[in-house]
Scaffold this motif. Structure first.
Motif, mmCIF file in Angstrom:
data_model
loop_
_atom_site.group_PDB
_atom_site.id
_atom_site.type_symbol
_atom_site.label_atom_id
_atom_site.label_comp_id
_atom_site.label_asym_id
_atom_site.label_seq_id
_atom_site.Cartn_x
_atom_site.Cartn_y
_atom_site.Cartn_z
ATOM 1 N N PHE A 112 -55.756 -21.234 70.645
ATOM 2 C CA PHE A 112 -57.005 -21.807 70.130
ATOM 3 C C PHE A 112 -57.551 -20.896 69.048
ATOM 4 C CE2 PHE A 112 -61.395 -22.942 69.655
ATOM 5 C CZ PHE A 112 -61.430 -24.304 69.898
ATOM 6 N N ASN A 113 -57.894 -21.467 67.913
ATOM 7 C CA ASN A 113 -58.583 -20.671 66.892
ATOM 8 C C ASN A 113 -59.320 -21.576 65.925
ATOM 9 O OD1 ASN A 113 -57.315 -20.485 63.879
ATOM 10 N ND2 ASN A 113 -55.734 -21.112 65.354
ATOM 11 N N ARG A 114 -60.437 -21.066 65.456
ATOM 12 C CA ARG A 114 -61.152 -21.678 64.337
ATOM 13 C C ARG A 114 -60.969 -20.783 63.114
ATOM 14 N NH1 ARG A 114 -64.833 -21.867 68.740
ATOM 15 N NH2 ARG A 114 -65.374 -23.994 69.391
ATOM 16 N N ASP A 115 -59.804 -20.174 63.021
ATOM 17 C CA ASP A 115 -59.548 -19.010 62.183
ATOM 18 C C ASP A 115 -60.238 -17.841 62.870
ATOM 19 O OD1 ASP A 115 -58.391 -17.484 60.254
ATOM 20 O OD2 ASP A 115 -59.172 -18.657 58.567
ATOM 21 N N PHE A 116 -59.917 -16.632 62.457
ATOM 22 C CA PHE A 116 -60.391 -15.468 63.187
ATOM 23 C C PHE A 116 -61.248 -14.554 62.327
ATOM 24 C CE2 PHE A 116 -56.509 -16.103 65.994
ATOM 25 C CZ PHE A 116 -57.248 -16.508 67.089
ATOM 26 N N THR A 117 -62.066 -13.771 63.023
ATOM 27 C CA THR A 117 -62.928 -12.780 62.379
ATOM 28 C C THR A 117 -63.141 -11.623 63.342
ATOM 29 O OG1 THR A 117 -65.158 -12.406 61.454
ATOM 30 C CG2 THR A 117 -64.992 -13.959 63.256
ATOM 31 N N THR A 118 -63.478 -10.455 62.790
ATOM 32 C CA THR A 118 -63.923 -9.335 63.634
ATOM 33 C C THR A 118 -65.446 -9.254 63.652
ATOM 34 O OG1 THR A 118 -63.637 -7.843 61.739
ATOM 35 C CG2 THR A 118 -61.828 -7.945 63.340
ATOM 36 N N ALA A 119 -66.088 -10.341 63.192
ATOM 37 C CA ALA A 119 -67.555 -10.431 63.164
ATOM 38 C C ALA A 119 -68.127 -9.241 62.398
ATOM 39 C CB ALA A 119 -68.125 -10.551 64.568
ATOM 40 N N TYR A 120 -69.052 -8.500 63.014
ATOM 41 C CA TYR A 120 -69.740 -7.418 62.302
ATOM 42 C C TYR A 120 -69.193 -6.039 62.667
ATOM 43 C CZ TYR A 120 -72.950 -11.252 61.482
ATOM 44 O OH TYR A 120 -73.486 -12.450 61.108
ATOM 45 N N LEU A 121 -68.083 -5.998 63.383
ATOM 46 C CA LEU A 121 -67.556 -4.709 63.835
ATOM 47 C C LEU A 121 -67.211 -3.788 62.679
ATOM 48 C CD1 LEU A 121 -65.268 -5.863 66.771
ATOM 49 C CD2 LEU A 121 -67.397 -4.564 66.950
ATOM 50 N N LEU A 122 -66.660 -4.336 61.610
ATOM 51 C CA LEU A 122 -66.161 -3.500 60.510
ATOM 52 C C LEU A 122 -67.003 -3.609 59.250
ATOM 53 C CD1 LEU A 122 -62.345 -4.304 60.913
ATOM 54 C CD2 LEU A 122 -63.620 -2.368 61.870
ATOM 55 N N ASP A 123 -67.633 -4.764 59.020
ATOM 56 C CA ASP A 123 -68.378 -4.947 57.770
ATOM 57 C C ASP A 123 -69.303 -6.156 57.919
ATOM 58 O OD1 ASP A 123 -66.691 -7.139 57.725
ATOM 59 O OD2 ASP A 123 -65.335 -6.292 56.228
ATOM 60 N N ARG A 124 -69.894 -6.557 56.803
ATOM 61 C CA ARG A 124 -70.682 -7.796 56.774
ATOM 62 C C ARG A 124 -69.809 -8.859 56.119
ATOM 63 N NH1 ARG A 124 -75.861 -7.590 58.109
ATOM 64 N NH2 ARG A 124 -76.316 -9.522 56.983
ATOM 65 N N PRO A 125 -69.190 -9.720 56.909
ATOM 66 C CA PRO A 125 -68.166 -10.607 56.364
ATOM 67 C C PRO A 125 -68.681 -11.795 55.575
ATOM 68 C CG PRO A 125 -68.436 -10.980 58.703
ATOM 69 C CD PRO A 125 -69.313 -9.816 58.364
ATOM 70 N N ASP A 169 -66.160 -22.995 58.043
ATOM 71 C CA ASP A 169 -66.987 -24.048 57.453
ATOM 72 C C ASP A 169 -66.218 -25.332 57.154
ATOM 73 O OD1 ASP A 169 -66.502 -23.731 54.108
ATOM 74 O OD2 ASP A 169 -65.995 -22.027 55.356
ATOM 75 N N ARG A 170 -64.879 -25.249 57.162
ATOM 76 C CA ARG A 170 -64.091 -26.451 56.884
ATOM 77 C C ARG A 170 -63.741 -27.237 58.142
ATOM 78 N NH1 ARG A 170 -64.074 -27.440 51.298
ATOM 79 N NH2 ARG A 170 -64.079 -25.427 50.243
ATOM 80 N N ARG A 171 -63.736 -26.535 59.282
ATOM 81 C CA ARG A 171 -63.365 -27.214 60.533
ATOM 82 C C ARG A 171 -63.999 -26.482 61.706
ATOM 83 N NH1 ARG A 171 -57.429 -29.518 62.232
ATOM 84 N NH2 ARG A 171 -57.970 -30.151 64.351
ATOM 85 N N PRO A 172 -64.738 -27.201 62.579
ATOM 86 C CA PRO A 172 -65.446 -26.514 63.658
ATOM 87 C C PRO A 172 -64.654 -26.405 64.955
ATOM 88 C CG PRO A 172 -66.120 -28.784 63.614
ATOM 89 C CD PRO A 172 -65.088 -28.635 62.515
ATOM 90 N N ASN A 173 -63.426 -26.953 64.971
ATOM 91 C CA ASN A 173 -62.638 -26.922 66.198
ATOM 92 C C ASN A 173 -61.274 -26.281 65.949
ATOM 93 O OD1 ASN A 173 -61.561 -28.949 64.647
ATOM 94 N ND2 ASN A 173 -62.098 -30.608 66.030
ATOM 95 N N ASN A 174 -60.406 -26.370 66.919
ATOM 96 C CA ASN A 174 -59.120 -25.675 66.845
ATOM 97 C C ASN A 174 -58.310 -26.115 65.631
ATOM 98 O OD1 ASN A 174 -56.867 -24.128 67.572
ATOM 99 N ND2 ASN A 174 -56.042 -25.760 68.861
ATOM 100 N N ARG A 175 -57.851 -25.142 64.842
ATOM 101 C CA ARG A 175 -57.054 -25.469 63.675
ATOM 102 C C ARG A 175 -55.567 -25.203 63.889
ATOM 103 N NH1 ARG A 175 -58.975 -22.563 58.645
ATOM 104 N NH2 ARG A 175 -60.990 -23.290 59.386
ATOM 105 N N GLY A 176 -55.221 -24.571 65.028
ATOM 106 C CA GLY A 176 -53.817 -24.358 65.330
ATOM 107 C C GLY A 176 -53.168 -23.294 64.455
ATOM 108 N N LEU A 177 -51.830 -23.386 64.347
ATOM 109 C CA LEU A 177 -51.036 -22.386 63.632
ATOM 110 C C LEU A 177 -50.248 -23.066 62.531
ATOM 111 C CD1 LEU A 177 -50.209 -19.325 63.784
ATOM 112 C CD2 LEU A 177 -48.265 -20.076 65.167
ATOM 113 N N LEU A 178 -50.392 -22.575 61.312
ATOM 114 C CA LEU A 178 -49.656 -23.152 60.185
ATOM 115 C C LEU A 178 -48.153 -22.959 60.401
ATOM 116 C CD1 LEU A 178 -49.703 -24.428 57.317
ATOM 117 C CD2 LEU A 178 -49.777 -22.083 56.406
ATOM 118 N N ILE A 179 -47.414 -24.078 60.428
ATOM 119 C CA ILE A 179 -45.960 -23.947 60.678
ATOM 120 C C ILE A 179 -45.111 -24.669 59.626
ATOM 121 C CG2 ILE A 179 -46.080 -23.491 63.152
ATOM 122 C CD1 ILE A 179 -45.122 -26.954 62.187
ATOM 123 N N GLY A 180 -45.718 -25.129 58.536
ATOM 124 C CA GLY A 180 -44.889 -25.732 57.497
ATOM 125 C C GLY A 180 -45.663 -26.604 56.541
#
Length: 825
Positions: free
Chosen positions: A286-299, A306-317
């Motif tokens: 499951f992923n909506r794409d990933f982030t480390t939030a504010y742990l390392l910087d202000r992303p 913003d393009r998709r609010p639910n699971n986007r899966g894994l790019l396979i082709g």
């Protein structure tokens, strides 16, 4: 070693978590958990879950992290007693009233502070430490540097989230779900309006982003810290938490197993490295794409999905061709695709196309079970796609089966190795001794006394065969020592019974490890003096111009400062001038603190507090979280007012606030008028209700305008908020104004103004003060509405037609009664 803390919203998820390597699991009973829609545990299920986990050396933390009503207080008292009796290892709470009850009723139960308490500074952690909490879950908006500072300067355990869904708002500070749909996130029923589409518009109503961003402007990516596990551990964190009590057990198994391997790799000391397969598994499940939030910087915008609010899966082709007649697509693979998998095509026109792989052929047309990266494959799909469309695998059948095996095996997957010693002799009972290597040694003997064997004497092989039959117990034979004197005979049934008794005894010894001794708590605090002046009608403002308008309208109290809705610093000179204005007008003045006070802003706040005490003493200082309350108490002797975001929803919380030295409280805006009336009858301290204005639905570290217009991810923000006004427009054309304070926190305001103008006369008889939230208003509007409330307070409770018409004219069209007459779920 750091704790790996896993979620469980069902019995299957609990099994998956434990078998995949979790050190602890957090879950909820059927009541008072912040995920009310999960498949939570009833009382029998909780008892069984605790026993299941404890036998395997795994802790169970029970979430009791919703705010509760007075009507629910008897039930929560019984529930706390049950949890202590059932053997829960800790309770996770948000409501300070629940914490007070737990201290009194079940002092042996460790208290964990939920992230819903919005603890984001060392001050807040130390305040809870003094209150007897043993662990604090920090807000997800903190950096590694801030986390490290907190861990190094406190004695309680610190828990942080390491994977899963993120809230765009500071947890515990969101009213959006309840105000829009009546489902309170603070009561575990969040409807997730942040995952819905919005358009960023300017003052003219124009879309200012167009195709530069997607429509899901409040939908964050999922947190993924697989690459910063060493840094989190080195920071001193005690527990790393996976979010996901609403997720299926296969998700729990996959994420827990992946992080278990990562943590073990770190402690192995041979260099920390994350395998590509591990990354792919986290993305695939499951992923909506990933982030480390504010742990390392202000992303900035890089934190948002913003393009998709639910699971986007894994790019396979990508699509190489499409046969319109046969409806067969050909795909060049960049990842593995197999029978049973499900894919989404991100098509350029018409949204997305989804297909399940029932048949798969290679480039030559041969049927295959799977294809690998670099292969070209073909399969049927229901709708047309085009060349170069991206293909995402959203369901991996093999990965799901692997996850499923963690909870459907029937027998334990992870067993506890035990050393077994068996002795037998003629004239003596056979004895079995079990040792788990953790200090627990159990033994049992047969009722049968060994006899001389007539045909087949007992052998080590026979003993091993019987002892190894540990079945569905949690143990596995790792070492066996057998001592047999002479040719002795003992019936197999007797050996089996002795083994069963020894296992039961070992179970009991292991379970006894989880008992907690009673704890003693220090006294809370000395009471603070009440403000000298009580105001029936307060107005909250952030500029001197607005304050003058409120005074001219007839306000008999002012709440000044805190955050500026105009993105400007409110200096000491502003507070001094406001104090002088109030003195000249002969009215009360309170000073407000910001809702969020992070470490880098605390010194400035401390200077303000010390100056207020010396030069312009307010009647009270308004605080919004336990850390701010502790800060005011530590530095000054000024009266403390617990504002609405330090949630007061029941009489137990009011009693706690009184004992903590708080002088007054603003009640939660999620209370109904009926509940307010009940609380006011015997309230231990003066109360206020917000009756008018645009309520803050969110306060967020993330800023829409700064992220998509100000390029905050590239460094310094260009501050578009100072050049115009913006709002988010939803699907129903409702406009939610955005204001950015001097700390660059984004405040999302309600699309409608709260108004209790027709009911203004009902608060004074309750001895409940009213407050108008006027920071989002212009001076003329403030003057007008304060004057209207002053008049309405003198009207009868039952308005005639003329009075009703007058009220309607004063209010305008875009108003709401909030929760005063509907309450919340």
């Amino acid at each position: 070693m750091v704790e790996l803390l896993a979620p469980a919203g069902s019995r299957e998820a609990l099994t998956a978590a434990v078998e995949s390597g979790a050190n602890a699991v957090y879950l909820a009973g059927s009541m008072f958990g912040a995920r009310a829609y999960a498949n939570n545990f009833d009382e029998d299920g909780l008892r069984e879950a605790i026993r299941f986990a404890h036998l395997r050396g795994v802790l169970i933390n029970v979430t009791v992290n919703t705010i509760v009503s007075d009507e629910e207080l008897p039930a929560i008292k019984d529930y706390l007693r049950f949890l202590a009796d059932a053997g829960a290892d800790a309770i996770l709470v948000q409501d300070l009233g629940v914490a007070k009850l737990a201290r009194e009723i079940v002092p042996q139960l460790p208290l964990h502070a939920s992230t819903q308490m919005t603890v984001h500074s060392l001050e807040g952690v130390l305040a809870l430490q003094k209150l007897g909490f043993t662990r604090v879950v920090l807000s997800r908006e903190l950096s590694l540097k801030e986390i490290r500072h907190i861990c190094a300067n406190c004695e309680v355990e610190i828990e942080v989230f390491m994977h899963g869904a993120l809230c765009v708002c500071y947890s515990g500070q969101c009213l959006m779900s309840s105000m829009i749909g009546g489902r309170s996130g603070n009561r575990g029923r969040c409807a997730q309006p942040c995952r819905l589409p919005y358009t960023l518009v300017n003052e003219k109503g124009e879309d200012v982003l167009g195709d530069k961003a997607g429509s899901y402007l409040l939908s964050p990516r999922d947190l993924n810290t697989i690459d910063v596990i060493p840094e989190l551990i080195d920071a001193g964190v005690a527990s790393l938490k996976i979010e996901g009590r609403m997720k299926r057990p296969e998700y729990v198994a996959t994420v827990v197993g992946t992080y278990r391997q990562a943590i073990d790799t770190y402690y192995a000391g041979a260099g920390y490295k994350v395998a590509d397969e591990a990354r792919d598994n986290l993305a695939q499940i499951f992923n909506r794409d990933f982030t480390t939030a504010y742990l390392l910087d202000r992303p900035g915008k890089n934190m948002m999905s913003d393009r998709r609010p639910n699971n986007r899966g894994l790019l396979i082709g990508r699509v190489t061709s499409y046969d319109w007649d046969r409806r067969v697509v050909t795909v060049k693979l960049s990842g593995r695709l197999a029978l049973g998998d499900q894919v989404d095509f991100w098509v350029k026109v018409g949204g997305r196309v989804t297909a399940t792989i029932y048949e798969l052929t290679d480039a030559k047309g041969n049927s295959i079970a799977f294809g690998q990266a670099g292969d070209t494959v073909a399969f049927s799909i229901p709708s047309a796609v085009r060349d170069h469309d991206r293909v995402f695998k959203v369901y991996d059948a093999a990965l799901m089966e692997k996850g499923k095996a963690m909870y459907t095996a029937g027998a334990p997957v992870r067993r506890i190795p035990i050393a077994v010693r068996v002795t037998a002799a003629i004239g003596k009972p056979l004895t079995i001794e079990l040792d788990d290597g953790k200090g627990h040694i159990a033994s049992a003997a047969t009722a049968f006394i060994g006899e001389p064997a007539r045909k087949r004497p007992l052998s080590e092989e026979v003993v091993r065969k019987q002892v190894e039959r540990l079945g569905t117990s949690v143990y596995a034979l790792s070492q066996l020592k057998v001592s047999i004197e002479g040719d002795v005979m003992v019936p197999m049934s007797e050996i089996n019974e002795a083994r069963r008794q020894a296992v039961e005894q070992l179970d009991a010894l292991r379970l006894a490890e989880f008992a907690f001794p009673p704890r003693k708590f220090a006294a809370l605090a000395e009471p603070r003096p009440l403000p000298e002046t009580k105001a029936q009608l307060m107005a909250a403002v952030d500029t001197l111009e607005k304050m003058k308008a409120a005074i001219e309208g007839g306000a008999d109290g002012i709440l000044f400062g805190g955050e500026s809705y105009e993105h400007r610093t409110i200096a000491l000179t502003d507070y001094e001038a406001a104090w002088q204005l109030a003195k000249e007008a002969g009215i009360r003045i309170d000073f407000n603190l910001p809702r969020i006070i992070k470490q880098n802003h605390q010194k400035a706040v401390e200077k303000l507090l010390l100056a207020w005490q010396q030069t312009c003493r307010p009647a009270a200082v308004h605080v919004h979280n336990i850390g701010a309350a502790a800060l005011v108490k530590r530095l000054t002797d000024l009266p403390v007012h617990a504002d609405y975001s330090l949630i007061a929803y029941n009489k137990a919380t009011l009693a706690f606030l009184k004992e903590y030295g708080v002088a007054e409280a603003t009640l939660s805006p999620e209370l109904s008028l009926k509940q307010v009336q009940a609380l006011a009858k015997d309230a231990p301290l003066p109360l206020t209700c917000i009756v008018h204005g645009r309520l803050e639905l969110m306060v967020s570290e993330y800023c829409v305008t700064g992220s998509f217009l100000g390029s905050v991810d590239k460094g310094a923000c260009s501050q578009p908020c100072t050049k115009g006004h913006y709002a988010l427009k939803d699907r129903k054309e409702a406009l939610f104004p955005l204001v950015m304070d001097q700390y660059c926190h984004m405040h999302l305001l309600n699309s409608k103004s709260l108004s209790m103008l027709p009911h203004a006369m009902k608060f004074a008889p309750l001895s409940v003060s009213m407050r108008i939230e006027a920071r989002a208003m212009a001076a003329d509007e403030i003057r007008h509405i304060v004057k209207a409330y002053r008049k309405a307070m003198r009207l009868p409770a039952d308005l005639d037609e003329a009075q009703q018409a007058w009220v309607k004219d004063q209010e305008g069209e875009e108003i709401t009664r909030g929760h005063f007459f509907r309450g919340v779920l």
